[in-house]
Design a protein around this motif. Structure first.
Motif, PDB file in Angstrom:
ATOM      1  N   LEU A  96       0.825  -1.212   0.000  1.00  0.00           N
ATOM      2  CA  LEU A  96       0.000   0.000   0.000  1.00  0.00           C
ATOM      3  C   LEU A  96       0.859   1.262   0.000  1.00  0.00           C
ATOM      4  N   ASN A 113      -9.241   7.820  -0.119  1.00  0.00           N
ATOM      5  CA  ASN A 113      -9.354   6.402  -0.454  1.00  0.00           C
ATOM      6  C   ASN A 113      -8.108   5.631  -0.042  1.00  0.00           C
ATOM      7  N   SER A 114      -6.954   6.246  -0.206  1.00  0.00           N
ATOM      8  CA  SER A 114      -5.717   5.608   0.224  1.00  0.00           C
ATOM      9  C   SER A 114      -5.723   5.403   1.736  1.00  0.00           C
ATOM     10  N   GLU A 117      -7.836   2.524   2.590  1.00  0.00           N
ATOM     11  CA  GLU A 117      -7.175   1.247   2.325  1.00  0.00           C
ATOM     12  C   GLU A 117      -6.226   0.876   3.463  1.00  0.00           C
TER      13      GLU A 117
END
Length: 175
Positions: A96, A113-114, A117
């Protein structure tokens, strides 16, 4: 850029809880050698943290936690899934980080969004680690359990200290 680095450091801290009881390490070494391996912080600039160095840190944390918990030969069979889960979780976070670092023009939505995650990976990693640590913990001697409780609670103690309100500065008495 500064907030992005701070976010990455915060995410590494959270991810490390899931990824490696490798609690409280900096790029140069453990801040508290008694702290478990899953509470590490990443280097301030994760772009400089190569997977090899990250893997070295995870392996050092695994060994440190193994030694701190005083895992016996009879407990090795239950320890190995814990160690492997720490490795797997760290690898997922490394992936990631690489994905995030490769995106040089993140929008606000990309950034959120990162973060989602990382948060999801952290949550999933904690669940996986808990699932494999539970049988080991249940098989520890009473002294080992007390030691494990102390090791893992040290992360909580740091959070309490960091969340403490600063004391007001005392003004000198006028006389």
């Amino acid at each position: 850029m500064k907030s992005r680095i701070a976010l990455q450091a915060a995410l590494w801290t959270a991810a490390a809880v899931a990824g490696a009881p490798a609690f409280a390490q900096t790029a140069t070494g453990p801040a508290n050698s008694a702290a478990p391996a899953a509470m590490t912080t990443a280097p301030a600039n994760t772009k400089t943290a190569t997977p090899h160095k990250a893997n070295d840190r995870v392996e050092k944390h695994i060994k440190s936690l193994h030694d701190q918990l005083k895992i016996t030969a009879a407990q090795e069979g239950q320890w190995e899934p814990v160690a492997q889960t720490m490795r797997d979780n760290a690898e997922q976070i490394d992936t990631l980080v690489e994905k995030r670092n490769a995106n040089t023009s993140m929008t606000a939505l990309d950034d959120l969004n990162s973060y989602a995650e990382f948060t999801q990976a952290n949550s999933d990693g904690v669940k996986k680690l808990t699932a494999v640590f539970t049988p080991l913990y249940n098989n520890l001697s009473d002294d080992q359990k007390k030691n494990a409780d102390k090791i893992f609670s040290q992360g909580e103690n740091r959070r309490v200290v960091h969340n403490k309100k600063p004391e007001k500065a005392k003004t000198p008495a006028k006389g």
